[in-house]
Design an enzyme around this catalytic site. Structure first.
Site, mmCIF file in Angstrom:
data_model
loop_
_atom_site.group_PDB
_atom_site.id
_atom_site.type_symbol
_atom_site.label_atom_id
_atom_site.label_comp_id
_atom_site.label_asym_id
_atom_site.label_seq_id
_atom_site.Cartn_x
_atom_site.Cartn_y
_atom_site.Cartn_z
ATOM 1 N N TYR A 1 71.143 62.430 36.186
ATOM 2 C CA TYR A 1 69.728 62.103 36.368
ATOM 3 C C TYR A 1 69.480 61.531 37.765
ATOM 4 O O TYR A 1 70.197 60.659 38.244
ATOM 5 C CB TYR A 1 69.271 61.084 35.315
ATOM 6 C CG TYR A 1 67.818 60.707 35.461
ATOM 7 C CD1 TYR A 1 66.829 61.602 35.060
ATOM 8 C CD2 TYR A 1 67.432 59.500 36.015
ATOM 9 C CE1 TYR A 1 65.473 61.278 35.194
ATOM 10 C CE2 TYR A 1 66.087 59.163 36.156
ATOM 11 C CZ TYR A 1 65.118 60.068 35.754
ATOM 12 O OH TYR A 1 63.787 59.758 35.904
ATOM 13 N N HIS B 1 54.468 60.782 43.597
ATOM 14 C CA HIS B 1 54.274 59.479 42.958
ATOM 15 C C HIS B 1 53.370 58.552 43.763
ATOM 16 O O HIS B 1 53.033 57.455 43.299
ATOM 17 C CB HIS B 1 55.629 58.807 42.713
ATOM 18 C CG HIS B 1 56.362 59.379 41.540
ATOM 19 N ND1 HIS B 1 56.643 60.720 41.415
ATOM 20 C CD2 HIS B 1 56.880 58.789 40.414
ATOM 21 C CE1 HIS B 1 57.303 60.938 40.281
ATOM 22 N NE2 HIS B 1 57.447 59.785 39.653
ATOM 23 N N ASN C 1 62.137 53.292 42.117
ATOM 24 C CA ASN C 1 62.468 52.828 40.770
ATOM 25 C C ASN C 1 62.768 51.325 40.820
ATOM 26 O O ASN C 1 63.776 50.923 41.374
ATOM 27 C CB ASN C 1 63.703 53.580 40.285
ATOM 28 C CG ASN C 1 63.580 54.068 38.853
ATOM 29 O OD1 ASN C 1 64.573 54.314 38.210
ATOM 30 N ND2 ASN C 1 62.381 54.224 38.355
ATOM 31 N N TYR D 1 40.634 11.700 29.154
ATOM 32 C CA TYR D 1 41.881 12.462 29.165
ATOM 33 C C TYR D 1 42.161 13.108 30.519
ATOM 34 O O TYR D 1 43.308 13.217 30.953
ATOM 35 C CB TYR D 1 41.836 13.572 28.111
ATOM 36 C CG TYR D 1 42.001 13.132 26.689
ATOM 37 C CD1 TYR D 1 42.106 11.783 26.336
ATOM 38 C CD2 TYR D 1 42.046 14.070 25.666
ATOM 39 C CE1 TYR D 1 42.250 11.397 25.020
ATOM 40 C CE2 TYR D 1 42.187 13.698 24.337
ATOM 41 C CZ TYR D 1 42.286 12.353 24.017
ATOM 42 O OH TYR D 1 42.422 11.974 22.715
ATOM 43 N N ARG E 1 43.674 10.164 32.382
ATOM 44 C CA ARG E 1 44.813 9.518 31.747
ATOM 45 C C ARG E 1 45.969 10.485 31.490
ATOM 46 O O ARG E 1 47.138 10.109 31.538
ATOM 47 C CB ARG E 1 44.338 8.905 30.424
ATOM 48 C CG ARG E 1 45.346 8.007 29.779
ATOM 49 C CD ARG E 1 44.963 7.513 28.394
ATOM 50 N NE ARG E 1 43.616 7.778 27.932
ATOM 51 C CZ ARG E 1 43.299 7.923 26.657
ATOM 52 N NH1 ARG E 1 44.236 7.866 25.727
ATOM 53 N NH2 ARG E 1 42.049 8.133 26.284
ATOM 54 N N PHE F 1 64.760 48.969 35.269
ATOM 55 C CA PHE F 1 63.484 49.056 35.975
ATOM 56 C C PHE F 1 62.328 48.505 35.161
ATOM 57 O O PHE F 1 61.216 48.363 35.663
ATOM 58 C CB PHE F 1 63.179 50.513 36.322
ATOM 59 C CG PHE F 1 63.317 51.441 35.142
ATOM 60 C CD1 PHE F 1 62.445 51.388 34.066
ATOM 61 C CD2 PHE F 1 64.353 52.356 35.095
ATOM 62 C CE1 PHE F 1 62.594 52.223 32.971
ATOM 63 C CE2 PHE F 1 64.501 53.203 34.001
ATOM 64 C CZ PHE F 1 63.620 53.143 32.938
ATOM 65 N N GLU G 1 58.317 57.742 28.571
ATOM 66 C CA GLU G 1 58.148 56.337 28.954
ATOM 67 C C GLU G 1 57.117 55.727 28.005
ATOM 68 O O GLU G 1 55.952 55.548 28.357
ATOM 69 C CB GLU G 1 57.742 56.259 30.425
ATOM 70 C CG GLU G 1 58.841 56.828 31.331
ATOM 71 C CD GLU G 1 58.360 57.226 32.717
ATOM 72 O OE1 GLU G 1 57.201 56.930 33.059
ATOM 73 O OE2 GLU G 1 59.157 57.844 33.456
#
Length: 514
Positions: A53, A83, A195, A279, A282, A333, A419
């Site tokens: 791959y 991409h 990646n 508050y 404090r 990844f 994915e």
């Protein structure tokens, strides 16, 4: 700074924001070269090599598609081009530089199989000031930050755009002006460059550095408000902190004790009938401290990520038999660890603004601020004073509540279902950065409002720490003698926080703060 050795978030910030030079340590260079030899051995086998791959296959849902030997370089180039689908506003130079550092660090760790020539070009982008143009939107956080990193990789091959000496231009032109040349990607290198989690980690790391400083600024702002409101420092007693020993709580209480020592204002009301403060005054150690602890955990997560290998497949030397190498496909990844940490960081940081706005309300509300004019106006009625400054802070706090919805609980499958679970960590990072900006503005509003309250307590003098903070504010924001547009004052106080001048001025008076 040497890449290939452990980096801290402070190291990353130094390079990203202050231009610290970068080099590759000798051992990292050898690791990278050795892992590349493993990739070259596979590539050299050509069409006889098994399917691996990222080297001789397609990507994502096309992982089973075998790529011919003569197309391997085109495969990597096409991957980067296809991409690069980013949209939205461009990242700033600091964020881009942080991404480059992190991408180079992954390669320098020696498990990516990328040539040292590519590593050297990444380093030279930093040292010579070439900033790829990277749009801020388009990543789902697995298989890493693909779109943003593809825009970074485009510049390496002389495509896309980059900034050089403040000007945006074609990447090839920017490289030429910097004395650099684009590179042709070899087997696996396109995939190794895109990646990973370097977008979300870069933005998140810089935001966390800012958030840590905001914790100290919040303690300072709270101390100025406490003096203006004639509150008590007894709730910050060290004995109280010991019996509930959260480290962040102890750190904030320690800061408040240092900031509030020796106050004439506080001494003037030592015997007043008020038993307890609100508050928001404090409980500063408990609220600010919880933020500190959450941010510290997030910083630990991101420090691990900065020094992690997050591309795929990963090269392991000496495990493939007879001193060879083994490539393992996995999921490093995936951005879930970072996404969860950044979502928590956004919630934690937002609380600094949430409680700050309540202190501003205490300062401007005449029913709560005994002895101060309504809205701290010089002449109430004729002047509105800080009435709308509190409204602006409320607006920022409300916006933060929307931004604090966690991105990491969402997932939209991609790549034809391969994915099928993603982190949305890039959105976590972008939201956190906006929350930090809003918190800084809220604290700026508190600082200028509280400083006006301290002015109204004259001739009584505040503590040395609060006096130092007040003086720093007054150097950039004059006392309000009549109504004026406050947006410039808010911006000036925000810059006082951003640039570190506020903390530096106070530490000069009282010593180092947590």
């Amino acid at each position: 700074m040497l890449l290939g050795r452990p980096l801290s978030l402070a190291d990353l910030e130094d390079v990203a924001r202050r231009g610290r030079p970068v080099a590759i340590c000798a051992e990292a260079r050898e690791r990278a070269a050795a892992s590349r030899r493993a990739i070259d051995a596979i590539a050299a086998a050509g069409d006889a090599a098994p399917a691996v791959y990222g080297i001789n296959t397609g990507f994502g849902a096309l992982a089973e598609t075998r790529i011919a030997d003569h197309d391997i370089r085109a495969l990597q180039r096409n991957l980067v081009r296809s991409h690069a689908c980013g949209v939205g506003p461009d990242l700033g130079d600091a964020e881009v530089r942080a991404m480059i550092v992190l991408r180079a660090q992954v390669i320098a760790l020696g498990h990516s199989g990328v040539r040292t020539e590519v590593l050297d070009l990444l380093v030279e982008l930093l040292n010579r000031g070439v900033c790829p143009r990277i749009p801020a939107q388009g990543s789902v956080g697995a298989s890493g930050d693909l779109a943003p990193l593809a825009h970074l990789a485009l510049t390496l091959i002389g495509e896309g755009e980059a900034r050089f000496e403040g000007q945006l231009m074609p990447s090839a032109v920017a490289l030429g002006k910097a004395g650099l040349a684009p590179i042709e990607l070899a087997a696996k290198e396109g995939l190794a460059l895109i990646n990973g989690t370097q977008y979300m980690t870069a933005l998140g790391a810089l935001a966390l550095r800012d958030a840590a400083a905001l914790c100290t600024a919040a303690d300072i702002a709270g101390a100025v408000s406490l003096e203006a409101l004639m509150g008590s420092k007894r709730p910050f007693d060290e004995r109280l902190m010991r019996v509930r020993p959260h480290p962040g709580q102890a750190g904030t209480a320690g800061n408040l004790r240092a900031l509030l020592g020796g106050s004439e204002i506080m001494q003037s009301h030592a015997d007043c009938p008020r038993v307890q403060d609100a508050y928001s005054l404090r409980c500063m150690p408990q609220v600010h401290g919880a933020t500190r602890d959450a941010l510290a955990w997030a910083a630990e997560v991101l420090t691990r990520e900065v020094n992690s290998v997050t591309d795929n497949p990963t090269v392991f030397l000496g495990t493939g038999g007879e001193g060879g190498a083994e490539l393992i496909s996995g999921g490093n990844f995936h951005g879930q660890p970072v996404a969860l940490a950044l979502d928590l960081a956004a919630m934690a940081a937002a609380e600094l603004a949430n409680i700050s706005e309540r202190r501003v309300e205490q300062l401007v509300n005449p029913a709560l601020s005994t002895g101060l004019t309504p809205f701290l106006a010089p002449h109430s009625g004729l002047h509105s004073g800080f009435m709308i400054a509190q409204v602006a802070s409320a607006s920022l706090v409300s916006e933060n509540k929307v931004l604090c919805h966690p991105a990491s609980v969402d997932s939209i499958p991609s790549s034809a279902g391969r994915e099928d679970h993603v982190s949305m960590g890039s959105i976590s990072a972008r939201k956190l950065a906006q929350v930090i900006e809003n918190v800084r503005s809220s604290l700026a509003i508190e600082l200028i409002t509280a400083a006006q309250g301290v002015d109204q307590r004259r001739p009584l003098r505040p503590s040395a720490g609060v006096a130092a903070a007040h003086a720093a504010i007054r150097r950039v924001v004059p006392e309000l003698a009549e109504d004026r547009p406050l947006y410039r004052d808010i911006a000036a106080a925000a810059e006082l926080i951003r640039g570190g001048a506020l903390i530096a001025a106070v530490e000069e008076a009282v010593g180092s703060l947590n």
